[in-house]
Structure formats: structure tokens, C-alpha cells
Write an enzyme that holds these catalytic residues in place. Structure first.
Site, PDB file in Angstrom:
ATOM      1  CG  PHE A   3      -1.994   0.953   1.254  1.00 35.41           C
ATOM      2  CD1 PHE A   3      -3.180   0.706   0.580  1.00 35.41           C
ATOM      3  CD2 PHE A   3      -1.861   2.150   1.934  1.00 35.41           C
ATOM      4  CE1 PHE A   3      -4.205   1.634   0.582  1.00 35.41           C
ATOM      5  CE2 PHE A   3      -2.885   3.091   1.940  1.00 35.41           C
ATOM      6  CZ  PHE A   3      -4.063   2.830   1.265  1.00 35.41           C
ATOM      7  CG  ASP A  56      -0.658  -2.481   6.839  1.00 35.59           C
ATOM      8  OD1 ASP A  56      -1.806  -2.766   7.209  1.00 35.59           O
ATOM      9  OD2 ASP A  56      -0.350  -1.382   6.318  1.00 35.59           O
ATOM     10  CE1 TYR A 109      -9.781   3.202   6.178  1.00 29.19           C
ATOM     11  CE2 TYR A 109      -8.857   4.177   8.159  1.00 29.19           C
ATOM     12  CZ  TYR A 109      -8.733   3.815   6.837  1.00 29.19           C
ATOM     13  OH  TYR A 109      -7.562   4.065   6.166  1.00 29.19           O
ATOM     14  CE  LYS A 110      -8.434   0.187   4.447  1.00 31.84           C
ATOM     15  NZ  LYS A 110      -6.992   0.108   4.226  1.00 31.84           N
ATOM     16  NE  ARG A 153      -9.845  -2.638  -3.155  1.00 37.01           N
ATOM     17  CZ  ARG A 153      -9.258  -1.980  -2.166  1.00 37.01           C
ATOM     18  NH1 ARG A 153      -8.069  -2.336  -1.728  1.00 37.01           N
ATOM     19  NH2 ARG A 153      -9.854  -0.959  -1.604  1.00 37.01           N
TER      20      ARG A 153
HETATM   21  C1  LIG Z   1      -6.199   1.220   4.136  1.00 37.79           C
HETATM   22  C2  LIG Z   1      -4.740   0.965   4.356  1.00 37.79           C
HETATM   23  C3  LIG Z   1      -3.922   1.911   4.993  1.00 37.79           C
HETATM   24  C4  LIG Z   1      -4.514   3.243   5.393  1.00 37.79           C
HETATM   25  O1  LIG Z   1      -3.721   4.059   6.185  1.00 37.79           O
HETATM   26  P1  LIG Z   1      -4.396   5.368   6.828  1.00 37.79           P
HETATM   27  O2  LIG Z   1      -3.333   5.997   7.611  1.00 37.79           O
HETATM   28  O3  LIG Z   1      -5.582   4.915   7.627  1.00 37.79           O
HETATM   29  O4  LIG Z   1      -4.869   6.239   5.712  1.00 37.79           O
HETATM   30  C5  LIG Z   1      -2.595   1.587   5.216  1.00 37.79           C
HETATM   31  N1  LIG Z   1      -2.083   0.388   4.804  1.00 37.79           N
HETATM   32  C6  LIG Z   1      -2.857  -0.535   4.177  1.00 37.79           C
HETATM   33  C7  LIG Z   1      -2.266  -1.846   3.757  1.00 37.79           C
HETATM   34  C8  LIG Z   1      -4.192  -0.263   3.916  1.00 37.79           C
HETATM   35  O5  LIG Z   1      -4.949  -1.165   3.278  1.00 37.79           O
END
Ligand SMILES: *Cc1c(COP(=O)(O)O)cnc(C)c1O
Length: 418
Positions: free
Chosen positions: A134, A211, A236-237, A390
Site C-alpha cells: 500500500f 500491516d 474503518y475497514k 476490487r
Molecule cells: C487502508 C490501508 C492503509 C490506510 O492508512 P491510513 O493511515 O488509515 O490512511 C494503510 N495500509 C494498508 C495496507 C491499507 O490497506
């Protein structure tokens, strides 16, 4: 309607009727405007009970207890919620907390890890990460590497699959300070070998940071049993905490005395209310916290944790697998047979099995336009540049019928793009 259409629609109805978790789908806010929500992996739906939850929080906790609530419950809240999230990912109590954004927590934990490694051995100057991780994970690593004069060893990940144990074995050495990977790849949904990769990192003296953004709340993990050092994840996911709800961090207990994070604030100090002249970190997990915890932003998260605890993560994973298998069948029915501009859409996700998470990615050059038209119809997946749609399957809030409708609409729009 063709015979084939009837068959996947009928299968969806059968699967919904037999689904032991079906009743929970109505525990979430559902809107007539939404035909199919296939993006719960980006932002989970809200629970229908939230208006009451927020009203009670404002009237009772905040409005009545006022500042007394800090001592009564809010100071403990980041750790109490952390323990409950920890239970979903195989972490014993006292190792996880809820705090900043995933991005900020990544910064704090990457810095803490590489600083401890450099102090022990100045030759440990490499961070291993994959080029399809990401963006925020990659950008944080780039920033910390620049700050600390480190090198990044990029693993070239297959975007339709993910980082393999063999790739990690080839990338690590006695120069590796830290390996940072996603448990579930945000693009393909590939589930990495957490146990094997963590052991490989440890074998050369490196630390492992995982992560969990795309796995927490949907796929069980075993952080303690795998010997994981550090982890972060979104709420939030699949934890339905709402837009911008704070992330969680995990630091294995054995490291609490050894790691120091770079944003040293009063809430991480040994004695918070001593208001002392110099920073002295707390001896436990609290040293990874910086400032006042975002209490209001955890109200929805707490409600979702209650539901997940009631259902159990194993049952959630079971439905996730069933939804994902069904989505694959519906794609084979409605989408994959059609050729547009001379090309079929291609499934860019792992096959069914332990390496497949709770979302599928499909690629085709027309998808940016196709996805925009689907959103207008209330069929909501998400577009990931350059050419991916997705399809996220959040088990507690998603029906099989919804998946069928959404994927049938995708097939129709793809044909129309021809
Ligand atoms: C959604 C996501 C993030 C999001 O990071 P934020 O700081 O909440 O914006 C980070 N890493 C991964 C792998 C994600 O899927």
C-alpha cells in the site's frame, strides 16, 4: 434472463437462506440507494445501532461524567479496545492499543524498530518491503530511510498474487533491520505466509512488522504464535469504525523495554500527571502512545467489536470464504466470458484456498469508466489504478444476493462498453 443467470441468482438465494450469519446483515444501515455494496474493505457499513450509541455516549459518558470520565474509563480505553482487537489477531492482552492513523503508527513503529536495530548493530541498514505494498507503507519507509540514512530492499511482488516466502528468503541478510509486509495484499487479496516470513526475518536477526489493514476482523491471525514483533491495522475497514476511525498498533511484550518511538508525548510518559521536566517513557505498551486518545472516534468500533465477539472470527472467515467463492462463480457467469475491445477481463487474485483473502480484483482497460457508471447505479466496488475493479466482501454486512446483483451489473456495463 438466460438459464445461466437464473442459476447464479438461484444459488445466491440458496446460500442466503442457508447462511447462519444472514440475520446480522440487517444489523447494518441499508439504503435503497445502494444496490450492492462491495467496498466494505475500504469503508465498512455503519451499524444501525450507532445513533443510540452516540446519543448515550454524549448524554452519559461525556455530558454527565464530563472530565471525570477520563479517570473512570477513557484513559484505559485505547488498551481495552486494543486487547479486544488483539484477541481477533491472536495477541494476548497488553500488547495492542488504539491510537493514531495507520500511517502515523507505521512511522512510529518503523522508526522504533530501525533505531533499536541500528543501536545494536550499525551495519543493519536495510528495510525490506515490496513494491506493491500500500502506498502509505512504501512512503513511510522511504521517509524513514531518508531520515536515518538507510537502504530499501524492494521485493518485486506479483500484483495478481503477493510476496512469497522464497522472495523474502532471497531479500534478507544480516544487514536487514526490518521486514514490513501486508498480511493481505490490498490489490490482489493474497494472504502472505506470516509464520514462515516472520521466522525467516528472525533467522537473520531482523524484526517483522505486519500491516493487518486488510485482514483484521475478517481473517484470523496468530501474531503471538508466529512470533510477530510489530503490527498495525485499520479499524474503518472490516472493523466498521467509521471514516477516519483510529488504527491499532501491536508491539510484542518482549520488545516493550527495548523500543522507543519518535513522537514522545505526555500520554506515553512514565507518570502522565507528574508533568515532569523531562520525558521518561512508560515501561509498558503506553510508551508507544503520544497524545490524548481519540475516544469519540472509537464509539462505532466498540459496537462492531461486540458483534464480532458474539459471532466469532472463525465463523466470519467461513462466510468470507463462501462469499468470495460465490463471487468467483458469479464473475465466471456474468463477466469473464465477455470480450470488450478484443480483451476479456482477468481475475488478478489468488485461487480459492488459504492464500485468498476477502476481496477479489478484476482487471480490464475499460474499468475506470465502467466503475463510474456502476457507482451511478448504486453498485459500489472500487477502482484501483490503473485498471482494477476490487470487489470487497465484508461478511457480516453482505448478502449473496447483493454480490449476484453487483456482479451481474458489472457484466452488463462491461458489455455496454463494447
Ligand atoms: C487502508 C490501508 C492503509 C490506510 O492508512 P491510513 O493511515 O488509515 O490512511 C494503510 N495500509 C494498508 C495496507 C491499507 O490497506
Amino acid at each position: 434472463m438466460t438459464t445461466a443467470d437464473r442459476s447464479t441468482a438461484a444459488l445466491a438465494a440458496e446460500l442466503d437462506a442457508a447462511d447462519p450469519l444472514a440475520a446480522h446483515t440487517s444489523a447494518f444501515v441499508r439504503s435503497d440507494d445502494v444496490v450492492a455494496y462491495l467496498d466494505g474493505n475500504s469503508l465498512g457499513r455503519p451499524l444501525a445501532a450507532l445513533p443510540e450509541r452516540f446519543a448515550s455516549f454524549i448524554a452519559d459518558d461525556w455530558g454527565t461524567r464530563l472530565i471525570r470520565a477520563w479517570d473512570e474509563q477513557w484513559m484505559r480505553r485505547p488498551y481495552a479496545l486494543g486487547d479486544r482487537i488483539g484477541a481477533l489477531v491472536g495477541a494476548a492482552a497488553g500488547q495492542a492499543f488504539v491510537g493514531d492513523s495507520t500511517t502515523v503508527l507505521l512511522y512510529k513503529l518503523v522508526r522504533a524498530a530501525v533505531d533499536a536495530q541500528l543501536a545494536a548493530d550499525p551495519a543493519r541498514r536495510e528495510i525490506v518491503i515490496d513494491d506493491d505494498n500500500f502506498p502509505t507503507d512504501r512512503y513511510i519507509v522511504e521517509g524513514v530511510a531518508a531520515e536515518r540514512g538507510l537502504e530499501i530492499r524492494w521485493i518485486a511482488a506479483d500484483p495478481a498474487s503477493g510476496v512469497t516466502l522464497e522472495q523474502v528468503e532471497a531479500a534478507v541478510s544480516e544487514r536487514t533491520a526490518l521486514v514490513l509486509l501486508s498480511h493481505v495484499a490490498y490489490r490482489s487479496g493474497f494472504v502472505a505466509d506470516m509464520a514462515g516470513i516472520t521466522a525467516t526475518a528472525h533467522a537473520v536477526g531482523a524484526l517483522a512488522l505486519w500491516d493487518l489493514c486488510h485482514s483484521v476482523g475478517v481473517i484470523p491471525a496468530q501474531l503471538d504464535a508466529c512470533g510477530v514483533d510489530l503490527a498495525v491495522g485499520c479499524t474503518y475497514k472490516y472493523l466498521n469504525g467509521g471514516p477516519g476511525s483510529p488504527a491499532f498498533g501491536y508491539v510484542a511484550e518482549r520488545l516493550h523495554g527495548q523500543l522507543a518511538q519518535p513522537i514522545q508525548g505526555w500520554m506515553g510518559a512514565a507518570d502522565v500527571f507528574a508533568m515532569g521536566p523531562r520525558y521518561e517513557p512508560a515501561g509498558d505498551l503506553r510508551r508507544f502512545v503520544s497524545g490524548t486518545p481519540p475516544v469519540l472516534a472509537t464509539v462505532a468500533l466498540e459496537a462492531m467489536l461486540e458483534l464480532l465477539e458474539q459471532v466469532g472470527i472463525a465463523a466470519v472467515r467461513e462466510k468470507s470464504v463462501a462469499l468470495t467463492d460465490f463471487a468467483e462463480a458469479a464473475l465466471a457467469e456474468h463477466v469473464l466470458p465477455h470480450r470488450v475491445d478484443g480483451r476479456h477481463a482477468v481475475l488478478a487474485s489468488p485461487p480459492a484456498g488459504p492464500h485468498r483473502g476477502s476481496h477479489l480484483t478484476l482487471t480490464h482497460p475499460s474499468f475506470s469508466a465502467v466503475n463510474a457508471r456502476l457507482w451511478e447505479q448504486g453498485v459500489i466496488g472500487d477502482f484501483r489504478a490503473p485498471d482494477g475493479i476490487r470487489i470487497g466482501l465484508s461478511p457480516l454486512s453482505t448478502t449473496f444476493a447483493e454480490v449476484e446483483l453487483g456482479i451481474a451489473a458489472l457484466g452488463e456495463e462491461l458489455r455496454r462498453a463494447a
